[in-house]
Design an enzyme around this catalytic site. Structure first.
Site, short mmCIF file in Angstrom:
data_model
loop_
_atom_site.label_atom_id
_atom_site.label_comp_id
_atom_site.label_asym_id
_atom_site.label_seq_id
_atom_site.Cartn_x
_atom_site.Cartn_y
_atom_site.Cartn_z
N TYR A 69 72.74 45.56 41.63
CA TYR A 69 73.43 44.85 42.70
C TYR A 69 74.88 44.53 42.32
O TYR A 69 75.80 44.81 43.10
CB TYR A 69 72.65 43.60 43.08
CG TYR A 69 73.14 42.90 44.33
CD1 TYR A 69 73.59 43.63 45.42
CD2 TYR A 69 73.15 41.50 44.42
CE1 TYR A 69 74.03 43.00 46.57
CE2 TYR A 69 73.60 40.87 45.55
CZ TYR A 69 74.04 41.61 46.62
OH TYR A 69 74.50 40.98 47.75
N GLU B 251 81.75 48.78 45.62
CA GLU B 251 82.12 48.72 47.04
C GLU B 251 83.45 48.02 47.22
O GLU B 251 84.34 48.50 47.94
CB GLU B 251 81.03 47.99 47.83
CG GLU B 251 79.72 48.75 47.96
CD GLU B 251 78.61 47.89 48.52
OE1 GLU B 251 78.93 46.82 49.09
OE2 GLU B 251 77.43 48.26 48.40
#
Length: 260
Positions: free
Chosen positions: A176, A183
């Site tokens: 994560y 991102e």
């Protein structure tokens, strides 16, 4: 297995295959010397299909085929698709292969050059820890392979074996942060291009008498995304803790039952 379970099993199984193939392509790119930064260029078509197919998860939730909350599912799917179609596909080639280096090490060569003096060596900074489109795709792929395997097995068997369940609630600890960091890296790299070229902007004057800045939209979204990350991360850690506690309770109950 009923019709609904059969459909969900096939859907999840196909995406396990799809994301596994995407992961294989990125790893193959790295093995052939292309590096992770070329990950998106190598997997673009396959990534578009696999990630966009997640829209069906929103449909499944809306129709009640799965128990996932509609709003949460919509937000998760929209964020991933937004990164893919709203950033990676919109930015130019050089931005797609750019990266942020977090740690690099000085390397020198050829081997043994120091014996003849420093002047005989060539020095260069070799990136060791970095974030780019490839690290993002690797994190996405591993996460999705685990997640879709979890759902496929659940539909097939009616339950999930503990090893798969453990992966589902543990792999995010590493994946994560890498995924979110990658991102945000691609958004950061792409934002100057968005601003200078008015990508997806609605400029005045226009028939709607309304202006929209995609750059500002991305900036606000990024600012909101950053504080939301730790909240969701610690929520997932709490869910993991509850799962393991339920395992221990079930194990104790089994032991107690055998001792009777």
């Amino acid at each position: 297995m009923g019709l609904k379970s059969a459909y969900l099993f096939v859907y999840n199984s196909l995406l396990v295959i799809g994301w596994s193939y995407i992961l294989h392509m990125v790893v193959d790119e790295v093995r052939n010397g292309g590096g992770t930064k070329n990950g998106f260029l190598r997997t673009r078509k396959e990534l578009e299909i696999a990630q966009t197919a997640a829209i069906l998860e929103v449909v499944h939730s809306a129709l009640g085929l799965v128990r996932s909350p509609f709003a949460t599912t919509l937000l998760q799917v929209a964020s991933r698709i937004g990164i893919l179609w709203g950033v990676l596909i919109a930015i130019p080639f050089d931005s797609r292969t750019a990266q942020i280096v977090l740690y690099s090490k000085m390397e020198y060569g050829p081997p043994g050059c120091l014996a003849g003096g420093v002047a005989n060596c060539q020095f260069a900074m070799d990136p060791k820890i970095f974030l780019n489109s490839g690290t993002m795709i690797i994190a996405w792929s591993l996460s999705e392979i685990i997640r879709y395997t979890f759902y496929a097995v659940k539909e097939l068997l009616g339950y999930v074996p503990r090893p798969i369940e453990w992966l589902r609630y543990s792999a995010f600890i590493v994946l994560y942060p890498i995924g979110v960091g990658s991102e945000l890296t691609m958004v950061y790299i792409g934002m100057p291009y968005m601003k200078n070229n008015h990508t997806y902007d609605l400029l005045m004057p226009n028939a709607y008498n309304f202006a929209f800045s995609y750059y500002t939209f991305l900036l606000i979204g990024t600012i909101l995304y950053i504080p939301g990350f730790p909240k969701l991360y610690f929520y997932m850690l709490a869910s993991r803790k509850k799962l393991f506690a339920s395992w221990r309770e079930a194990d104790r109950a089994k032991i107690a039952a055998k001792q009777k």
